[in-house]
Motif scaffolding. Sequence first.
Motif, PDB file in Angstrom:
ATOM      1  N   LYS A 146       0.964  -1.128   0.161  1.00 18.66           N
ATOM      2  CA  LYS A 146       0.024   0.012   0.006  1.00 18.66           C
ATOM      3  C   LYS A 146       0.840   1.238   0.004  1.00 18.66           C
ATOM      4  CE  LYS A 146      -3.639  -2.238   0.499  1.00 18.66           C
ATOM      5  NZ  LYS A 146      -4.633  -2.865  -0.734  1.00 18.66           N
ATOM      6  N   ARG A 147       1.782   1.369  -0.949  1.00 20.46           N
ATOM      7  CA  ARG A 147       2.526   2.401  -1.047  1.00 20.46           C
ATOM      8  C   ARG A 147       1.847   3.717  -1.718  1.00 20.46           C
ATOM      9  NH1 ARG A 147       5.281  -1.120  -3.887  1.00 20.46           N
ATOM     10  NH2 ARG A 147       5.092  -0.012  -5.726  1.00 20.46           N
ATOM     11  N   LEU A 148       1.928   4.952  -1.295  1.00 19.32           N
ATOM     12  CA  LEU A 148       1.053   6.048  -1.643  1.00 19.32           C
ATOM     13  C   LEU A 148       1.643   6.201  -3.221  1.00 19.32           C
ATOM     14  CD1 LEU A 148      -0.564   8.514  -0.913  1.00 19.32           C
ATOM     15  CD2 LEU A 148       1.451   9.647  -0.708  1.00 19.32           C
ATOM     16  N   ARG A 149       0.433   6.380  -3.854  1.00 16.22           N
ATOM     17  CA  ARG A 149       0.791   6.641  -5.399  1.00 16.22           C
ATOM     18  C   ARG A 149       0.151   8.053  -5.873  1.00 16.22           C
ATOM     19  NH1 ARG A 149       2.243   7.632  -9.649  1.00 16.22           N
ATOM     20  NH2 ARG A 149       2.723   6.328 -11.469  1.00 16.22           N
ATOM     21  N   GLY A 150      -0.698   8.545  -4.738  1.00 14.74           N
ATOM     22  CA  GLY A 150      -1.197  10.022  -5.342  1.00 14.74           C
ATOM     23  C   GLY A 150      -2.000  10.349  -4.173  1.00 14.74           C
ATOM     24  N   CYS A 151      -2.268  11.618  -3.794  1.00 12.79           N
ATOM     25  CA  CYS A 151      -3.279  11.879  -2.949  1.00 12.79           C
ATOM     26  C   CYS A 151      -3.377  13.570  -2.864  1.00 12.79           C
ATOM     27  CB  CYS A 151      -2.956  11.623  -1.469  1.00 12.79           C
ATOM     28  SG  CYS A 151      -4.099  12.050  -0.306  1.00 12.79           S
ATOM     29  N   ILE A 152      -4.616  13.925  -3.555  1.00 13.99           N
ATOM     30  CA  ILE A 152      -4.785  15.347  -3.647  1.00 13.99           C
ATOM     31  C   ILE A 152      -6.344  15.556  -3.411  1.00 13.99           C
ATOM     32  CG2 ILE A 152      -4.710  17.401  -5.326  1.00 13.99           C
ATOM     33  CD1 ILE A 152      -2.295  16.289  -6.574  1.00 13.99           C
ATOM     34  N   GLY A 153      -6.371  16.541  -2.872  1.00 12.62           N
ATOM     35  CA  GLY A 153      -8.099  16.875  -2.609  1.00 12.62           C
ATOM     36  C   GLY A 153      -8.109  18.464  -2.275  1.00 12.62           C
ATOM     37  N   THR A 154      -9.292  18.985  -1.621  1.00 11.65           N
ATOM     38  CA  THR A 154      -9.824  20.385  -1.732  1.00 11.65           C
ATOM     39  C   THR A 154     -10.556  20.546  -0.497  1.00 11.65           C
ATOM     40  OG1 THR A 154     -10.870  22.319  -2.519  1.00 11.65           O
ATOM     41  CG2 THR A 154     -11.825  19.902  -3.152  1.00 11.65           C
ATOM     42  N   PHE A 155     -10.154  21.613   0.223  1.00 13.33           N
ATOM     43  CA  PHE A 155     -11.036  22.091   1.359  1.00 13.33           C
ATOM     44  C   PHE A 155     -12.232  22.764   1.009  1.00 13.33           C
ATOM     45  CE2 PHE A 155      -8.800  20.802   5.284  1.00 13.33           C
ATOM     46  CZ  PHE A 155      -7.717  20.467   4.787  1.00 13.33           C
ATOM     47  N   PRO A 206       5.198  10.359 -11.012  1.00 15.29           N
ATOM     48  CA  PRO A 206       4.928  10.176 -12.473  1.00 15.29           C
ATOM     49  C   PRO A 206       3.277   9.846 -12.642  1.00 15.29           C
ATOM     50  CG  PRO A 206       6.145   8.279 -12.053  1.00 15.29           C
ATOM     51  CD  PRO A 206       5.922   9.092 -10.768  1.00 15.29           C
ATOM     52  N   PRO A 207       2.757  10.377 -13.716  1.00 14.35           N
ATOM     53  CA  PRO A 207       1.327  10.056 -14.033  1.00 14.35           C
ATOM     54  C   PRO A 207       1.289   8.310 -14.202  1.00 14.35           C
ATOM     55  CG  PRO A 207       2.242  11.767 -15.553  1.00 14.35           C
ATOM     56  CD  PRO A 207       3.400  11.195 -14.960  1.00 14.35           C
ATOM     57  N   MET A 208      -0.034   8.082 -13.781  1.00 11.48           N
ATOM     58  CA  MET A 208      -0.124   6.646 -13.643  1.00 11.48           C
ATOM     59  C   MET A 208      -0.477   6.225 -15.175  1.00 11.48           C
ATOM     60  SD  MET A 208      -2.994   6.164 -10.641  1.00 11.48           S
ATOM     61  CE  MET A 208      -2.810   6.642  -8.916  1.00 11.48           C
ATOM     62  N   THR A 209      -0.206   4.674 -15.165  1.00  9.02           N
ATOM     63  CA  THR A 209      -0.245   4.140 -16.531  1.00  9.02           C
ATOM     64  C   THR A 209      -1.323   2.781 -16.392  1.00  9.02           C
ATOM     65  OG1 THR A 209       1.458   2.335 -16.012  1.00  9.02           O
ATOM     66  CG2 THR A 209       2.077   4.707 -16.908  1.00  9.02           C
ATOM     67  N   ARG A 210      -1.791   2.254 -17.487  1.00  6.02           N
ATOM     68  CA  ARG A 210      -2.593   1.210 -17.584  1.00  6.02           C
ATOM     69  C   ARG A 210      -2.023  -0.077 -16.653  1.00  6.02           C
ATOM     70  NH1 ARG A 210      -4.077   0.991 -23.938  1.00  6.02           N
ATOM     71  NH2 ARG A 210      -4.830   2.980 -24.545  1.00  6.02           N
ATOM     72  N   ASP A 211      -0.566  -0.206 -16.739  1.00 12.78           N
ATOM     73  CA  ASP A 211      -0.060  -1.487 -16.335  1.00 12.78           C
ATOM     74  C   ASP A 211      -0.301  -1.450 -14.656  1.00 12.78           C
ATOM     75  OD1 ASP A 211       0.412  -2.246 -18.824  1.00 12.78           O
ATOM     76  OD2 ASP A 211       2.824  -1.581 -18.605  1.00 12.78           O
ATOM     77  N   GLU A 212      -0.591  -0.277 -14.017  1.00 15.88           N
ATOM     78  CA  GLU A 212      -0.588  -0.068 -12.535  1.00 15.88           C
ATOM     79  C   GLU A 212      -2.146  -0.303 -12.100  1.00 15.88           C
ATOM     80  OE1 GLU A 212       2.264   3.279 -11.015  1.00 15.88           O
ATOM     81  OE2 GLU A 212       1.334   4.150 -12.758  1.00 15.88           O
ATOM     82  N   LEU A 213      -2.941  -0.287 -12.969  1.00 12.67           N
ATOM     83  CA  LEU A 213      -4.417  -0.245 -12.553  1.00 12.67           C
ATOM     84  C   LEU A 213      -4.776  -1.722 -11.711  1.00 12.67           C
ATOM     85  CD1 LEU A 213      -6.502   0.954 -15.673  1.00 12.67           C
ATOM     86  CD2 LEU A 213      -6.724   1.580 -13.175  1.00 12.67           C
ATOM     87  N   PRO A 214      -4.156  -2.697 -11.866  1.00 13.77           N
ATOM     88  CA  PRO A 214      -4.583  -4.124 -11.105  1.00 13.77           C
ATOM     89  C   PRO A 214      -3.871  -4.097  -9.911  1.00 13.77           C
ATOM     90  CG  PRO A 214      -3.915  -4.669 -13.632  1.00 13.77           C
ATOM     91  CD  PRO A 214      -3.691  -3.274 -13.268  1.00 13.77           C
ATOM     92  N   ARG A 215      -2.936  -3.029  -9.609  1.00 12.98           N
ATOM     93  CA  ARG A 215      -2.294  -3.156  -8.256  1.00 12.98           C
ATOM     94  C   ARG A 215      -2.832  -1.945  -7.231  1.00 12.98           C
ATOM     95  NH1 ARG A 215       3.312  -2.367  -8.757  1.00 12.98           N
ATOM     96  NH2 ARG A 215       2.988  -1.628 -10.821  1.00 12.98           N
ATOM     97  N   LEU A 216      -3.907  -1.211  -7.969  1.00  7.62           N
ATOM     98  CA  LEU A 216      -4.113   0.205  -7.208  1.00  7.62           C
ATOM     99  C   LEU A 216      -5.282  -0.275  -6.180  1.00  7.62           C
ATOM    100  CD1 LEU A 216      -4.327   2.669 -10.214  1.00  7.62           C
ATOM    101  CD2 LEU A 216      -2.589   2.603  -8.222  1.00  7.62           C
ATOM    102  N   SER A 217      -5.382   0.811  -5.270  1.00  8.05           N
ATOM    103  CA  SER A 217      -6.611   0.824  -4.554  1.00  8.05           C
ATOM    104  C   SER A 217      -6.761   2.350  -4.115  1.00  8.05           C
ATOM    105  CB  SER A 217      -6.288   0.197  -2.883  1.00  8.05           C
ATOM    106  OG  SER A 217      -5.323   1.000  -2.206  1.00  8.05           O
ATOM    107  N   CYS A 218      -8.165   2.536  -4.149  1.00  3.85           N
ATOM    108  CA  CYS A 218      -8.635   4.029  -4.163  1.00  3.85           C
ATOM    109  C   CYS A 218      -9.404   4.031  -2.607  1.00  3.85           C
ATOM    110  CB  CYS A 218      -9.518   3.980  -5.300  1.00  3.85           C
ATOM    111  SG  CYS A 218     -10.378   5.977  -5.396  1.00  3.85           S
ATOM    112  N   SER A 219      -8.951   5.357  -2.294  1.00  7.17           N
ATOM    113  CA  SER A 219      -9.946   5.906  -1.132  1.00  7.17           C
ATOM    114  C   SER A 219     -10.425   7.249  -1.334  1.00  7.17           C
ATOM    115  CB  SER A 219      -8.809   5.799   0.253  1.00  7.17           C
ATOM    116  OG  SER A 219      -8.309   4.794   0.605  1.00  7.17           O
ATOM    117  N   VAL A 220     -11.869   7.179  -1.118  1.00  4.39           N
ATOM    118  CA  VAL A 220     -12.634   8.660  -1.009  1.00  4.39           C
ATOM    119  C   VAL A 220     -12.685   9.114   0.444  1.00  4.39           C
ATOM    120  CG1 VAL A 220     -14.523   9.774  -1.622  1.00  4.39           C
ATOM    121  CG2 VAL A 220     -13.471   8.136  -3.098  1.00  4.39           C
TER     122      VAL A 220
END
Length: 310
Positions: free
Chosen positions: A147-156, A180-194
């Motif tokens: 679960k390495r961080l791959r991107g996290c941005i939001g707004t207040f 770097p921007p994400m690629t298709r190859d990374e999709l299967p290893r991703l998790s998303c949090s909202v």
Amino acid sequence: MGRKRCVGDCSKMAAGCCGVKKQKLSSSPPSGSAAGPGSSHCNGDTQCRGELVLSGSGSGNVGNTRVNGLGLGCGSTLSSSCGGTLSSSCSSSLSPAPRKMVVSAEMCCFCFDVLYCHLYGYQPPRNPRFTNEPYPLFVTWKIGRDKRLRGCIGTFSAMNLHSGLREYTLTSALKDSRFPPMTRDELPRLSCSVSLLTNFEDVGEYLDWEVGAHGIRIEFINEKGSKRTATYLPEVAKEQGWDHIQTIDSLLRKGGYKAPITNEFRKTIKLTRYRSEKMTMSYSEYLAHRQHHHYQNGIGHPLPPYNHYS
């Protein structure tokens, strides 16, 4: 203590949120140079910067009382019927009447749909069925078994969820300057949090917040006389094993403060605490959810998901 609405200098801001590793918490300045104003990447040995970054995304309904006054349900971790992990940063002592959570697994599914369509060149997904009320929000991507961080941005700024999640799905996946921007190859290893942010409160004492329950946003004047801000979502301090002082000092370093940190300086910090509702979903859970709804083809790749919400 009065409640804080997301107005004034909270509006039109985006922020890196969380996820650090090997961070030094001494009072001496970090060895690496801090990024200048307007950047969101980390310096040196950190994985995520808490410094707020100016953004032109504040199109939501700012200052809506529904955002700040939401009562949260008090279950800490729940299983969602369509996959994913649901968590709330509320405590029972502050929320005597549990209420229905707003965040949902469908929001993570929608984020995956948006990213998938972008990476494969499909038409963007149609608007989802979940609520379109305005909330401050963060989208976090992690990758791999660890679960390495791959991107996290939001707004207040409170943004309508349909447009806000569209925007920050791609912003966090493609424009986080630390990666770097994400690629298709990374999709299967991703998790998303909202994460949906709620219950903003200004506090008069920088220690007046609870580790694991509150996210914090600090505002301070750096050694050059410039006002800086930084934030951590509610889960960060607990995940890192930090106490109040360690968390505050980490945020100061994230915000670019290089001078020695004294207790007198900590007392000058303006601190806002807040809570969040968070849903996390892995890519495999996303596929299982879509397969359950008959939106997967026979060769292992999901069909273009833009009819999912028609």
